[in-house]
Design a protein around this motif. Sequence first.
Motif, PDB file in Angstrom:
ATOM      1  N   ILE A  48      17.034 -13.192  11.627  1.00 41.41           N
ATOM      2  CA  ILE A  48      15.907 -13.954  12.182  1.00 41.41           C
ATOM      3  C   ILE A  48      14.988 -13.020  12.968  1.00 41.41           C
ATOM      4  O   ILE A  48      13.763 -13.018  12.788  1.00 41.41           O
ATOM      5  CB  ILE A  48      16.423 -15.086  13.093  1.00 41.41           C
ATOM      6  N   GLU A  49      15.580 -12.198  13.841  1.00 38.12           N
ATOM      7  CA  GLU A  49      14.799 -11.296  14.692  1.00 38.12           C
ATOM      8  C   GLU A  49      14.011 -10.282  13.855  1.00 38.12           C
ATOM      9  O   GLU A  49      12.854  -9.966  14.173  1.00 38.12           O
ATOM     10  CB  GLU A  49      15.732 -10.565  15.658  1.00 38.12           C
ATOM     11  N   ALA A  50      14.634  -9.775  12.795  1.00 41.96           N
ATOM     12  CA  ALA A  50      13.985  -8.755  11.965  1.00 41.96           C
ATOM     13  C   ALA A  50      13.035  -9.351  10.926  1.00 41.96           C
ATOM     14  O   ALA A  50      12.369  -8.597  10.199  1.00 41.96           O
ATOM     15  CB  ALA A  50      15.055  -7.906  11.267  1.00 41.96           C
ATOM     16  N   GLY A  51      12.964 -10.666  10.833  1.00 44.09           N
ATOM     17  CA  GLY A  51      12.071 -11.312   9.873  1.00 44.09           C
ATOM     18  C   GLY A  51      12.552 -11.236   8.437  1.00 44.09           C
ATOM     19  O   GLY A  51      11.764 -11.439   7.501  1.00 44.09           O
ATOM     20  N   ILE A  52      13.850 -10.958   8.250  1.00 39.79           N
ATOM     21  CA  ILE A  52      14.372 -10.780   6.890  1.00 39.79           C
ATOM     22  C   ILE A  52      14.436 -12.104   6.135  1.00 39.79           C
ATOM     23  O   ILE A  52      14.069 -12.177   4.949  1.00 39.79           O
ATOM     24  CB  ILE A  52      15.758 -10.101   6.932  1.00 39.79           C
ATOM     25  N   PHE A  53      14.863 -13.169   6.795  1.00 40.77           N
ATOM     26  CA  PHE A  53      14.948 -14.458   6.096  1.00 40.77           C
ATOM     27  C   PHE A  53      13.565 -14.959   5.658  1.00 40.77           C
ATOM     28  O   PHE A  53      13.438 -15.622   4.624  1.00 40.77           O
ATOM     29  CB  PHE A  53      15.630 -15.503   6.983  1.00 40.77           C
ATOM     30  N   LYS A  54      12.544 -14.636   6.430  1.00 46.81           N
ATOM     31  CA  LYS A  54      11.190 -15.062   6.053  1.00 46.81           C
ATOM     32  C   LYS A  54      10.750 -14.430   4.743  1.00 46.81           C
ATOM     33  O   LYS A  54       9.954 -15.004   4.002  1.00 46.81           O
ATOM     34  CB  LYS A  54      10.204 -14.712   7.171  1.00 46.81           C
ATOM     35  N   LYS A  55      11.288 -13.247   4.455  1.00 51.04           N
ATOM     36  CA  LYS A  55      10.966 -12.592   3.180  1.00 51.04           C
ATOM     37  C   LYS A  55      11.503 -13.402   2.003  1.00 51.04           C
ATOM     38  O   LYS A  55      11.046 -13.234   0.861  1.00 51.04           O
ATOM     39  CB  LYS A  55      11.539 -11.181   3.157  1.00 51.04           C
ATOM     40  N   ASP A 232      21.237 -19.440  -2.838  1.00 51.77           N
ATOM     41  CA  ASP A 232      21.118 -18.069  -3.326  1.00 51.77           C
ATOM     42  C   ASP A 232      20.176 -17.260  -2.441  1.00 51.77           C
ATOM     43  O   ASP A 232      20.476 -16.110  -2.084  1.00 51.77           O
ATOM     44  CB  ASP A 232      20.610 -18.085  -4.765  1.00 51.77           C
ATOM     45  N   ARG A 233      19.048 -17.855  -2.061  1.00 51.21           N
ATOM     46  CA  ARG A 233      18.096 -17.155  -1.194  1.00 51.21           C
ATOM     47  C   ARG A 233      18.683 -16.881   0.185  1.00 51.21           C
ATOM     48  O   ARG A 233      18.475 -15.816   0.754  1.00 51.21           O
ATOM     49  CB  ARG A 233      16.799 -17.962  -1.062  1.00 51.21           C
ATOM     50  N   PHE A 234      19.444 -17.847   0.706  1.00 44.48           N
ATOM     51  CA  PHE A 234      20.066 -17.612   2.007  1.00 44.48           C
ATOM     52  C   PHE A 234      21.046 -16.445   1.926  1.00 44.48           C
ATOM     53  O   PHE A 234      21.062 -15.568   2.800  1.00 44.48           O
ATOM     54  CB  PHE A 234      20.789 -18.858   2.522  1.00 44.48           C
ATOM     55  N   LEU A 235      21.891 -16.442   0.906  1.00 45.95           N
ATOM     56  CA  LEU A 235      22.869 -15.364   0.768  1.00 45.95           C
ATOM     57  C   LEU A 235      22.175 -14.011   0.603  1.00 45.95           C
ATOM     58  O   LEU A 235      22.615 -13.003   1.180  1.00 45.95           O
ATOM     59  CB  LEU A 235      23.796 -15.637  -0.412  1.00 45.95           C
ATOM     60  N   LYS A 236      21.090 -13.978  -0.139  1.00 49.25           N
ATOM     61  CA  LYS A 236      20.363 -12.719  -0.290  1.00 49.25           C
ATOM     62  C   LYS A 236      19.795 -12.263   1.047  1.00 49.25           C
ATOM     63  O   LYS A 236      19.843 -11.076   1.393  1.00 49.25           O
ATOM     64  CB  LYS A 236      19.249 -12.879  -1.328  1.00 49.25           C
ATOM     65  N   GLY A 237      19.271 -13.216   1.830  1.00 53.18           N
ATOM     66  CA  GLY A 237      18.761 -12.870   3.149  1.00 53.18           C
ATOM     67  C   GLY A 237      19.866 -12.391   4.075  1.00 53.18           C
ATOM     68  O   GLY A 237      19.692 -11.431   4.843  1.00 53.18           O
ATOM     69  N   LEU A 238      21.035 -13.036   3.989  1.00 49.47           N
ATOM     70  CA  LEU A 238      22.161 -12.666   4.846  1.00 49.47           C
ATOM     71  C   LEU A 238      22.667 -11.267   4.524  1.00 49.47           C
ATOM     72  O   LEU A 238      22.881 -10.441   5.428  1.00 49.47           O
ATOM     73  CB  LEU A 238      23.293 -13.679   4.679  1.00 49.47           C
ATOM     74  N   PHE A 239      22.859 -10.965   3.245  1.00 47.94           N
ATOM     75  CA  PHE A 239      23.404  -9.654   2.888  1.00 47.94           C
ATOM     76  C   PHE A 239      22.343  -8.553   2.952  1.00 47.94           C
ATOM     77  O   PHE A 239      22.688  -7.378   3.142  1.00 47.94           O
ATOM     78  CB  PHE A 239      24.107  -9.722   1.534  1.00 47.94           C
ATOM     79  N   ALA A 240      21.075  -8.926   2.844  1.00 53.52           N
ATOM     80  CA  ALA A 240      20.011  -7.960   3.133  1.00 53.52           C
ATOM     81  C   ALA A 240      20.041  -7.609   4.615  1.00 53.52           C
ATOM     82  O   ALA A 240      19.809  -6.455   5.012  1.00 53.52           O
ATOM     83  CB  ALA A 240      18.652  -8.534   2.755  1.00 53.52           C
ATOM     84  N   THR A 241      20.376  -8.600   5.448  1.00 52.32           N
ATOM     85  CA  THR A 241      20.489  -8.367   6.889  1.00 52.32           C
ATOM     86  C   THR A 241      21.652  -7.426   7.192  1.00 52.32           C
ATOM     87  O   THR A 241      21.525  -6.507   8.019  1.00 52.32           O
ATOM     88  CB  THR A 241      20.690  -9.694   7.633  1.00 52.32           C
ATOM     89  N   ILE A 242      22.799  -7.644   6.543  1.00 48.44           N
ATOM     90  CA  ILE A 242      23.961  -6.778   6.776  1.00 48.44           C
ATOM     91  C   ILE A 242      23.630  -5.338   6.377  1.00 48.44           C
ATOM     92  O   ILE A 242      23.985  -4.388   7.082  1.00 48.44           O
ATOM     93  CB  ILE A 242      25.180  -7.311   6.003  1.00 48.44           C
ATOM     94  N   ALA A 243      22.915  -5.165   5.256  1.00 51.25           N
ATOM     95  CA  ALA A 243      22.492  -3.820   4.845  1.00 51.25           C
ATOM     96  C   ALA A 243      21.561  -3.208   5.894  1.00 51.25           C
ATOM     97  O   ALA A 243      21.662  -2.020   6.214  1.00 51.25           O
ATOM     98  CB  ALA A 243      21.797  -3.890   3.485  1.00 51.25           C
TER      99      ALA A 243
END
Length: 321
Positions: A48-55, A232-243
């Motif tokens: 959320i802080e990094a704006g990754i989910f918004k992508k 699917d989009r949530f999981l992509k946002g979550l694992f993009a965050t972990i990366a």
Amino acid sequence: MRLLLLLSLSIVGATLALSAVSAQALDKVHVGNPSDIAWAFVPPFVGIEAGIFKKYDLDVDVASFGGDQKMQQALNAGSIDIGLGGGPAMAFVVKGAPVVAVAALFGAPKNISIVVPYDSPIKSPAELKGKLISSSPVGSLTAWLLQRVSLDNGGGTDGIKIAALGGFEPGVAAMRTKQIDGMMSSVEGGLTLEEKKIGRNLTSMEKYAPKFVTHVVFARRDLVASNPKLVDRFLKGLFATIAYMKTHKAETVKVTIAQMHESPAVAEKTYDDEIGTFSTDGSFDPAAVAVLKQSFLDMGMLKDKPADNQMYDAQFLPVKP
């Protein structure tokens, strides 16, 4: 000049309108976790802080619950869409709960420890035989881990007595008043208690279950059926965050301090110790799943080992952000 002013105002108005439409296009996702003192559940806050989910066109909010059971109840009630919870809760999936695991989040329980009072004479797990340790109720992950510690030290499954006090605060209160000899905690919680000279980590749990699925991502079954693309989009946002977390320590530590109210020293040590235990793509390790299945029997949650597809839905795996 008037025409230029009108044109400028029109452009500004169009830009604002497009921004409003863009904001409205974000899909809301309500996420829950069982604890606000466990670092394994920090990734959504970082995303959320990094704006990754918004992508991924998502507007994510997060609520913390007082334990896995309460979070599962919130999922069952439909008040949250996604839950980050304990691997053993997949037994409820097998039993027919209206949720399903959709990704592995965290491997061995490197983030869980036994904490004893700061001035306790107990120096090793072997000295816990006959001692009273607080955890979540019998049948929970922490209670099962205590059984593993007891077995490993020759005390049988009941060599360590369990006080089912549940959360962190009740455990600390009981430990400070000498009602219990120790408590199950997150490692980072133990480090914070050590700074305050209230408690200290006796041992972390990864050596008692080196192959395990400590935390997973759950989703409501009706959401998976009706809107799999959102999951699917949530999981992509979550694992993009972990990366992102793995290459942005300073930013991750900053969010950790804000969310968990830890000192910088504890936040940095937690990051160094645990960042490598996150799954990179949500896939379930067969060896870890096998241990998890055995834990269901050990905890009396199930009578027979379930099939993999009874425990989790692999349609989104591996997650490729």
